[in-house]
Design a protein around this motif. Structure first.
Motif, PDB file in Angstrom:
ATOM      1  N   PHE A   1       0.836  -1.193   0.000  1.00 34.82           N
ATOM      2  CA  PHE A   1       0.000   0.000   0.000  1.00 34.82           C
ATOM      3  C   PHE A   1       0.877   1.250   0.000  1.00 34.82           C
ATOM      4  N   MET A   2       0.399   2.274  -0.682  1.00 37.46           N
ATOM      5  CA  MET A   2       1.029   3.582  -0.623  1.00 37.46           C
ATOM      6  C   MET A   2       0.227   4.450   0.338  1.00 37.46           C
ATOM      7  N   VAL A   3       0.893   5.037   1.317  1.00 42.25           N
ATOM      8  CA  VAL A   3       0.240   5.893   2.299  1.00 42.25           C
ATOM      9  C   VAL A   3       0.594   7.344   1.995  1.00 42.25           C
ATOM     10  N   ILE A   4      -0.412   8.168   1.782  1.00 44.21           N
ATOM     11  CA  ILE A   4      -0.207   9.580   1.487  1.00 44.21           C
ATOM     12  C   ILE A   4      -0.080  10.332   2.818  1.00 44.21           C
ATOM     13  N   LEU A   5       1.023  11.039   3.007  1.00 48.62           N
ATOM     14  CA  LEU A   5       1.296  11.709   4.278  1.00 48.62           C
ATOM     15  C   LEU A   5       0.953  13.192   4.267  1.00 48.62           C
ATOM     16  N   GLU A   6       0.964  13.808   3.093  1.00 50.14           N
ATOM     17  CA  GLU A   6       0.631  15.233   3.014  1.00 50.14           C
ATOM     18  C   GLU A   6       0.046  15.532   1.645  1.00 50.14           C
ATOM     19  N   PRO A   7      -0.719  16.607   1.521  1.00 53.26           N
ATOM     20  CA  PRO A   7      -1.370  16.912   0.248  1.00 53.26           C
ATOM     21  C   PRO A   7      -0.353  17.222  -0.860  1.00 53.26           C
ATOM     22  N   ILE A   8      -0.686  16.798  -2.064  1.00 52.76           N
ATOM     23  CA  ILE A   8       0.104  17.098  -3.258  1.00 52.76           C
ATOM     24  C   ILE A   8      -0.854  17.606  -4.325  1.00 52.76           C
ATOM     25  N   LYS A   9      -0.544  18.743  -4.927  1.00 48.11           N
ATOM     26  CA  LYS A   9      -1.416  19.325  -5.946  1.00 48.11           C
ATOM     27  C   LYS A   9      -0.631  19.581  -7.219  1.00 48.11           C
ATOM     28  N   VAL A  10      -1.231  19.221  -8.354  1.00 49.22           N
ATOM     29  CA  VAL A  10      -0.627  19.445  -9.670  1.00 49.22           C
ATOM     30  C   VAL A  10      -1.609  20.274 -10.484  1.00 49.22           C
ATOM     31  N   GLU A  11      -1.131  21.334 -11.124  1.00 49.32           N
ATOM     32  CA  GLU A  11      -1.983  22.206 -11.925  1.00 49.32           C
ATOM     33  C   GLU A  11      -1.448  22.310 -13.343  1.00 49.32           C
ATOM     34  N   HIS A  12      -2.369  22.360 -14.291  1.00 50.68           N
ATOM     35  CA  HIS A  12      -2.003  22.569 -15.699  1.00 50.68           C
ATOM     36  C   HIS A  12      -3.106  23.380 -16.361  1.00 50.68           C
TER      37      HIS A  12
ATOM     38  N   ASP B   1      -6.112  25.367 -16.792  1.00 55.97           N
ATOM     39  CA  ASP B   1      -7.223  25.599 -15.868  1.00 55.97           C
ATOM     40  C   ASP B   1      -7.701  24.306 -15.216  1.00 55.97           C
ATOM     41  N   THR B   2      -6.853  23.280 -15.201  1.00 57.43           N
ATOM     42  CA  THR B   2      -7.211  22.023 -14.551  1.00 57.43           C
ATOM     43  C   THR B   2      -6.232  21.730 -13.417  1.00 57.43           C
ATOM     44  N   TRP B   3      -6.687  20.941 -12.452  1.00 59.52           N
ATOM     45  CA  TRP B   3      -5.807  20.582 -11.350  1.00 59.52           C
ATOM     46  C   TRP B   3      -6.249  19.248 -10.750  1.00 59.52           C
ATOM     47  N   ALA B   4      -5.319  18.598 -10.073  1.00 58.79           N
ATOM     48  CA  ALA B   4      -5.603  17.365  -9.337  1.00 58.79           C
ATOM     49  C   ALA B   4      -4.860  17.430  -8.017  1.00 58.79           C
ATOM     50  N   MET B   5      -5.498  16.940  -6.975  1.00 61.52           N
ATOM     51  CA  MET B   5      -4.880  16.938  -5.648  1.00 61.52           C
ATOM     52  C   MET B   5      -5.077  15.566  -5.017  1.00 61.52           C
ATOM     53  N   ILE B   6      -4.055  15.104  -4.318  1.00 63.96           N
ATOM     54  CA  ILE B   6      -4.148  13.875  -3.547  1.00 63.96           C
ATOM     55  C   ILE B   6      -3.842  14.218  -2.098  1.00 63.96           C
ATOM     56  N   GLU B   7      -4.699  13.752  -1.188  1.00 62.03           N
ATOM     57  CA  GLU B   7      -4.600  14.097   0.225  1.00 62.03           C
ATOM     58  C   GLU B   7      -4.654  12.830   1.080  1.00 62.03           C
ATOM     59  N   PRO B   8      -4.125  12.906   2.308  1.00 65.67           N
ATOM     60  CA  PRO B   8      -4.206  11.747   3.203  1.00 65.67           C
ATOM     61  C   PRO B   8      -5.663  11.353   3.470  1.00 65.67           C
ATOM     62  N   SER B   9      -5.907  10.041   3.527  1.00 63.78           N
ATOM     63  CA  SER B   9      -7.239   9.524   3.825  1.00 63.78           C
ATOM     64  C   SER B   9      -7.112   8.059   4.209  1.00 63.78           C
ATOM     65  N   GLN B  10      -8.003   7.591   5.049  1.00 61.99           N
ATOM     66  CA  GLN B  10      -7.985   6.180   5.435  1.00 61.99           C
ATOM     67  C   GLN B  10      -8.597   5.299   4.362  1.00 61.99           C
ATOM     68  N   ASN B  11      -9.386   5.876   3.490  1.00 69.05           N
ATOM     69  CA  ASN B  11      -9.986   5.151   2.377  1.00 69.05           C
ATOM     70  C   ASN B  11      -9.690   5.890   1.078  1.00 69.05           C
ATOM     71  N   LEU B  12      -9.749   5.156  -0.043  1.00 70.05           N
ATOM     72  CA  LEU B  12      -9.601   5.796  -1.343  1.00 70.05           C
ATOM     73  C   LEU B  12     -10.939   6.419  -1.734  1.00 70.05           C
ATOM     74  N   ILE B  13     -10.983   7.747  -1.727  1.00 69.00           N
ATOM     75  CA  ILE B  13     -12.178   8.495  -2.091  1.00 69.00           C
ATOM     76  C   ILE B  13     -11.790   9.436  -3.234  1.00 69.00           C
ATOM     77  N   ILE B  14     -12.536   9.379  -4.313  1.00 69.57           N
ATOM     78  CA  ILE B  14     -12.261  10.221  -5.478  1.00 69.57           C
ATOM     79  C   ILE B  14     -13.400  11.225  -5.621  1.00 69.57           C
ATOM     80  N   ASP B  15     -13.047  12.497  -5.581  1.00 69.55           N
ATOM     81  CA  ASP B  15     -13.998  13.598  -5.755  1.00 69.55           C
ATOM     82  C   ASP B  15     -13.677  14.234  -7.100  1.00 69.55           C
ATOM     83  N   SER B  16     -14.493  13.968  -8.099  1.00 69.82           N
ATOM     84  CA  SER B  16     -14.201  14.396  -9.470  1.00 69.82           C
ATOM     85  C   SER B  16     -15.256  15.378  -9.958  1.00 69.82           C
ATOM     86  N   THR B  17     -14.787  16.453 -10.577  1.00 72.13           N
ATOM     87  CA  THR B  17     -15.674  17.444 -11.179  1.00 72.13           C
ATOM     88  C   THR B  17     -15.214  17.711 -12.607  1.00 72.13           C
TER      89      THR B  17
END
Length: 255
Positions: free
Chosen positions: A128-139, A141-157
């Motif tokens: 398993f990969m454990v995310i320890l702190e938020p990471i954000k990538v922007e290009h 007018d789009t962006w993606a962020m990955i944040e620590p969580s106990q479950n894999l939850i995807i919030d997509s817009t």
């Protein structure tokens, strides 16, 4: 303990590449623990195996591509999404063409095949990969962020200036059951007005109403309509899950 998984037996799948338009056959074979997901072109002499890892992602245009050059393998995301949905960490895949078949434009056909084939637990624990702190990538007018969580939850817009799509949002909490029921059958989509442009770019040669949601200036063209009211954003989540698998480890979630 959560164990690594592979297929219970070998399976062959034949279909059309959505971009190449070429008929292609996959042979998916069980693999031992810690192998990972390995692709190899059989139509090119001396082609090297390519592991499905982020470091091996090549130039991409409207798909996820592994490798760079004539032995690259295109449009792997729907198959990888199905593998992730079933917790499959290890498989050896031979492919006799440049692109994974599109099937019906979703992961649904792969899900059906994996159910029929069966999944086998291996004698090594899952990584398993454990995310320890938020990471954000922007290009642009789009962006993606990955944040620590106990479950894999995807919030997509997604936001498209089209009356059949507009703005759609979906929050999806991963589990195998949720993936199968809520995400796996969501199809890829495209605008009819863009088809000629894509084909001049060498893309979309195999696209049809059998494997793509097509929208004209106002409406969905497919006679059967949509499988979900927000099928467009659900498909983006499907693609995201396929790309998450390229991290080489599972993220927190119920496999």
């Amino acid at each position: 303990m959560i164990y690594q998984r592979t297929l219970a037996k070998e399976v062959n799948i034949t279909g059309i590449g959505i971009h190449s338009g070429k008929k292609v056959t996959l042979k998916i074979c069980p693999a031992s623990a810690n192998t990972g997901i390995i692709f190899k072109r059989t139509d090119i002499p001396n082609a090297k195996p390519i592991q499905a890892l982020a470091a091996n992602v090549g130039p991409t245009r409207n798909n996820t591509t592994l490798g760079d050059g004539e032995d690259a393998i295109h449009t792997v995301e729907h198959l990888l999404s199905a593998f992730y949905g079933f917790g499959i960490d290890n498989a050896y895949i031979e492919i006799d063409g440049p692109e994974v078949p599109i099937m019906d434009g979703s992961s649904g056909s792969f899900v059906f095949i994996l159910k029929e084939t069966g999944v086998e637990n291996l004698n090594q624990t899952k990584k398993f990969m454990v995310i320890l702190e938020p990471i954000k990538v922007e290009h642009n007018d789009t962006w993606a962020m990955i944040e620590p969580s106990q479950n894999l939850i995807i919030d997509s817009t997604i936001v498209f200036a089209h009356p059949a799509i507009n703005k759609q949002q979906q929050i999806f909490e991963f589990s195998c059951e949720n993936f199968i029921n809520e995400i796996s059958r969501a199809r890829t989509f495209g605008m009819l007005k863009d088809l000629d442009m894509y084909r001049r770019m060498g893309l979309g040669k195999g696209a049809s109403l059998n494997n793509t949601i097509a929208v004209d200036d106002y409406n969905v063209v497919n006679p059967e309509g949509l499988r979900f009211a927000n099928e467009f954003v659900r498909h983006k989540i499907l693609d995201t899950i396929g790309d998450v698998s390229l991290l080489g480890h599972s993220l927190a979630g119920k496999i």
